[in-house]
Write a protein that holds these residues in place. Structure first.
Motif, PDB file in Angstrom:
ATOM      1  N   GLY A  85       0.803  -1.215   0.000  1.00  0.00           N
ATOM      2  CA  GLY A  85       0.000   0.000   0.000  1.00  0.00           C
ATOM      3  C   GLY A  85       0.835   1.263   0.000  1.00  0.00           C
ATOM      4  O   GLY A  85       0.486   2.253  -0.655  1.00  0.00           O
ATOM      5  N   LEU A  93      -5.641   7.075  -2.872  1.00  0.00           N
ATOM      6  CA  LEU A  93      -6.234   6.152  -1.914  1.00  0.00           C
ATOM      7  C   LEU A  93      -6.692   4.858  -2.578  1.00  0.00           C
ATOM      8  O   LEU A  93      -6.476   3.769  -2.052  1.00  0.00           O
ATOM      9  CB  LEU A  93      -7.419   6.835  -1.219  1.00  0.00           C
ATOM     10  CG  LEU A  93      -8.197   5.989  -0.204  1.00  0.00           C
ATOM     11  CD1 LEU A  93      -7.313   5.606   0.966  1.00  0.00           C
ATOM     12  CD2 LEU A  93      -9.430   6.751   0.278  1.00  0.00           C
ATOM     13  N   THR A  94      -7.326   4.956  -3.725  1.00  0.00           N
ATOM     14  CA  THR A  94      -7.840   3.764  -4.402  1.00  0.00           C
ATOM     15  C   THR A  94      -6.711   2.821  -4.814  1.00  0.00           C
ATOM     16  O   THR A  94      -6.816   1.596  -4.657  1.00  0.00           O
ATOM     17  CB  THR A  94      -8.667   4.167  -5.628  1.00  0.00           C
ATOM     18  OG1 THR A  94      -9.725   5.041  -5.228  1.00  0.00           O
ATOM     19  CG2 THR A  94      -9.263   2.943  -6.301  1.00  0.00           C
ATOM     20  N   ASP A  97      -5.367   1.070  -1.743  1.00  0.00           N
ATOM     21  CA  ASP A  97      -6.309   0.052  -1.273  1.00  0.00           C
ATOM     22  C   ASP A  97      -6.259  -1.195  -2.142  1.00  0.00           C
ATOM     23  O   ASP A  97      -6.197  -2.327  -1.642  1.00  0.00           O
ATOM     24  CB  ASP A  97      -7.720   0.646  -1.256  1.00  0.00           C
ATOM     25  CG  ASP A  97      -8.730  -0.294  -0.617  1.00  0.00           C
ATOM     26  OD1 ASP A  97      -8.311  -1.212   0.114  1.00  0.00           O
ATOM     27  OD2 ASP A  97      -9.945  -0.100  -0.830  1.00  0.00           O
ATOM     28  N   LYS A  98      -6.281  -1.027  -3.449  1.00  0.00           N
ATOM     29  CA  LYS A  98      -6.221  -2.175  -4.350  1.00  0.00           C
ATOM     30  C   LYS A  98      -4.890  -2.917  -4.223  1.00  0.00           C
ATOM     31  O   LYS A  98      -4.846  -4.153  -4.289  1.00  0.00           O
ATOM     32  CB  LYS A  98      -6.416  -1.713  -5.794  1.00  0.00           C
ATOM     33  CG  LYS A  98      -7.794  -1.149  -6.094  1.00  0.00           C
ATOM     34  CD  LYS A  98      -8.881  -2.178  -5.897  1.00  0.00           C
ATOM     35  CE  LYS A  98     -10.248  -1.622  -6.260  1.00  0.00           C
ATOM     36  NZ  LYS A  98     -11.332  -2.617  -6.046  1.00  0.00           N
ATOM     37  N   MET A 100      -3.013  -3.196  -1.552  1.00  0.00           N
ATOM     38  CA  MET A 100      -3.001  -3.990  -0.326  1.00  0.00           C
ATOM     39  C   MET A 100      -3.958  -5.173  -0.410  1.00  0.00           C
ATOM     40  O   MET A 100      -3.680  -6.239   0.143  1.00  0.00           O
ATOM     41  CB  MET A 100      -3.336  -3.099   0.867  1.00  0.00           C
ATOM     42  CG  MET A 100      -2.188  -2.185   1.268  1.00  0.00           C
ATOM     43  SD  MET A 100      -2.423  -1.330   2.827  1.00  0.00           S
ATOM     44  CE  MET A 100      -3.663  -0.138   2.344  1.00  0.00           C
ATOM     45  N   GLN A 101      -5.070  -5.014  -1.105  1.00  0.00           N
ATOM     46  CA  GLN A 101      -5.967  -6.148  -1.292  1.00  0.00           C
ATOM     47  C   GLN A 101      -5.306  -7.249  -2.113  1.00  0.00           C
ATOM     48  O   GLN A 101      -5.435  -8.441  -1.808  1.00  0.00           O
ATOM     49  CB  GLN A 101      -7.258  -5.689  -1.975  1.00  0.00           C
ATOM     50  CG  GLN A 101      -8.174  -4.868  -1.092  1.00  0.00           C
ATOM     51  CD  GLN A 101      -9.442  -4.467  -1.800  1.00  0.00           C
ATOM     52  OE1 GLN A 101      -9.762  -4.978  -2.875  1.00  0.00           O
ATOM     53  NE2 GLN A 101     -10.194  -3.552  -1.215  1.00  0.00           N
ATOM     54  N   GLU A 203      -5.321  -6.765   8.039  1.00  0.00           N
ATOM     55  CA  GLU A 203      -6.377  -5.845   7.604  1.00  0.00           C
ATOM     56  C   GLU A 203      -6.432  -4.616   8.509  1.00  0.00           C
ATOM     57  O   GLU A 203      -6.658  -3.499   8.036  1.00  0.00           O
ATOM     58  CB  GLU A 203      -7.717  -6.565   7.609  1.00  0.00           C
ATOM     59  CG  GLU A 203      -8.848  -5.741   7.021  1.00  0.00           C
ATOM     60  CD  GLU A 203     -10.144  -6.517   6.941  1.00  0.00           C
ATOM     61  OE1 GLU A 203     -11.162  -5.930   6.543  1.00  0.00           O
ATOM     62  OE2 GLU A 203     -10.140  -7.727   7.275  1.00  0.00           O
ATOM     63  N   SER A 206      -3.614  -2.426   7.435  1.00  0.00           N
ATOM     64  CA  SER A 206      -3.907  -1.783   6.159  1.00  0.00           C
ATOM     65  C   SER A 206      -4.899  -0.640   6.329  1.00  0.00           C
ATOM     66  O   SER A 206      -4.799   0.389   5.647  1.00  0.00           O
ATOM     67  CB  SER A 206      -4.447  -2.816   5.175  1.00  0.00           C
ATOM     68  OG  SER A 206      -5.707  -3.310   5.603  1.00  0.00           O
ATOM     69  N   ASN A 207      -5.851  -0.786   7.245  1.00  0.00           N
ATOM     70  CA  ASN A 207      -6.791   0.311   7.512  1.00  0.00           C
ATOM     71  C   ASN A 207      -6.069   1.516   8.105  1.00  0.00           C
ATOM     72  O   ASN A 207      -6.430   2.668   7.817  1.00  0.00           O
ATOM     73  CB  ASN A 207      -7.890  -0.164   8.461  1.00  0.00           C
ATOM     74  CG  ASN A 207      -8.857  -1.116   7.797  1.00  0.00           C
ATOM     75  OD1 ASN A 207      -9.053  -1.070   6.577  1.00  0.00           O
ATOM     76  ND2 ASN A 207      -9.468  -1.989   8.571  1.00  0.00           N
ATOM     77  N   LEU A 210      -4.375   3.228   5.191  1.00  0.00           N
ATOM     78  CA  LEU A 210      -5.369   3.904   4.359  1.00  0.00           C
ATOM     79  C   LEU A 210      -5.887   5.174   5.012  1.00  0.00           C
ATOM     80  O   LEU A 210      -6.214   6.148   4.319  1.00  0.00           O
ATOM     81  CB  LEU A 210      -6.532   2.954   4.062  1.00  0.00           C
ATOM     82  CG  LEU A 210      -6.256   1.816   3.092  1.00  0.00           C
ATOM     83  CD1 LEU A 210      -7.473   0.920   2.961  1.00  0.00           C
ATOM     84  CD2 LEU A 210      -5.867   2.361   1.728  1.00  0.00           C
ATOM     85  N   SER A 214      -5.642   8.618   3.107  1.00  0.00           N
ATOM     86  CA  SER A 214      -6.855   9.404   2.874  1.00  0.00           C
ATOM     87  C   SER A 214      -6.702  10.818   3.404  1.00  0.00           C
ATOM     88  O   SER A 214      -7.138  11.785   2.767  1.00  0.00           O
ATOM     89  CB  SER A 214      -8.041   8.711   3.534  1.00  0.00           C
ATOM     90  OG  SER A 214      -9.211   9.473   3.398  1.00  0.00           O
TER      91      SER A 214
END
Length: 251
Positions: A85, A93-94, A97-98, A100-101, A203, A206-207, A210, A214
């Motif tokens: 990330g 941000l997008t 996020d992608k 890290m997913q 997770e 990662s939040n 993010l 953000s």
């Protein structure tokens, strides 16, 4: 010769010992997988609180490259996901996020590797043992049919011992099948619980990343208090109200 008689003769000639050897080989393979997976999980496990504290300072100042440097030598699951990330944080941000997913999905696939073998062995090893039991019972009945004409004497004792040996072999196959299944099932459930816990921790990290990405994207400084901008806007309001009064006084 009927097909049933052919299959019976094959089982009589081979016996049930090959089933025991098969179960032993499957058990050794499962033990090797358990040890290998334990070493992998040990390398991927990390203290999520320590990682959060390690990243707090550079993320708070918006120094994403500095946060990457701190995670450079980290091999844990959370560090790998956070690093993906942070690499994409400058793109928005997008993208972060992608990224890290995707990293989380790859890490999960690596953690779940070879666990299907343990689950399959745990579910099917008792059936393999039961198969050996059926063969053993078949051998016992075969010995019983051969000894049906012997009623007394040493020959009768030998036939009786052969029948009991076949029954014992059948019971051993069942016991070995259950013994092989128990460690495999226990290890499979243990690793699945660890995977769920590690993914939850990753997770959460990662939040956290993010949240700072953000804040930067919205133009907010994570280290600056919100009251400063509020006071600055309040200080500008009176100056805008004084301009009409000055013009009216000149007129």
């Amino acid at each position: 010769m009927p097909i049933i008689e052919m299959i019976k003769q094959v089982f009589v000639q081979w016996g049930a010992s090959w089933v025991l050897w098969l179960l032993c080989a499957l058990s050794l393979a499962s033990l090797g997988i358990i040890v290998e997976r334990w070493l992998v999980f040990r390398g991927k496990q990390d203290d999520i609180r320590r990682l959060s504290a390690l990243l707090e300072e550079p993320l708070a100042s918006g120094d994403f490259p500095g946060a990457l440097v701190k995670l450079e030598h980290q091999k844990s699951l959370g560090a790998m996901v956070a690093r993906a990330g942070l690499r994409l944080a400058p793109r928005g941000l997008t993208a972060a996020d992608k990224g890290m997913q995707g990293a989380l999905a790859l890490e999960r696939a690596e953690l779940e590797n070879r666990l299907a073998y343990l689950g399959t062995l745990g579910n099917n090893a008792p059936f393999i043992g039961l198969f050996g039991t059926v063969i053993g019972v078949l051998l016992a009945f075969e010995e019983l049919s051969r000894a049906s004409g012997v009623t007394s004497g040493r020959s009768g004792q030998i036939a009786s011992s052969s029948i009991m040996g076949a029954i014992a072999e059948a019971l051993v196959a069942t016991a070995v099948g259950i013994g092989v299944a128990l460690p495999a099932v226990a290890a499979y459930n243990y690793f699945q619980r660890r995977i769920a816990r590690m993914l939850s921790e990753a997770e959460a990290l990662s939040n956290l990343v993010l949240a700072y990405v953000s804040a930067r994207e919205r133009g907010l400084s994570a280290g600056a208090p919100v009251t400063d901008s509020t006071n600055a806007q309040a200080s500008l309001a009176p100056s805008r109200e004084l301009e009409p009064r000055k013009m009216s006084e000149v007129v």
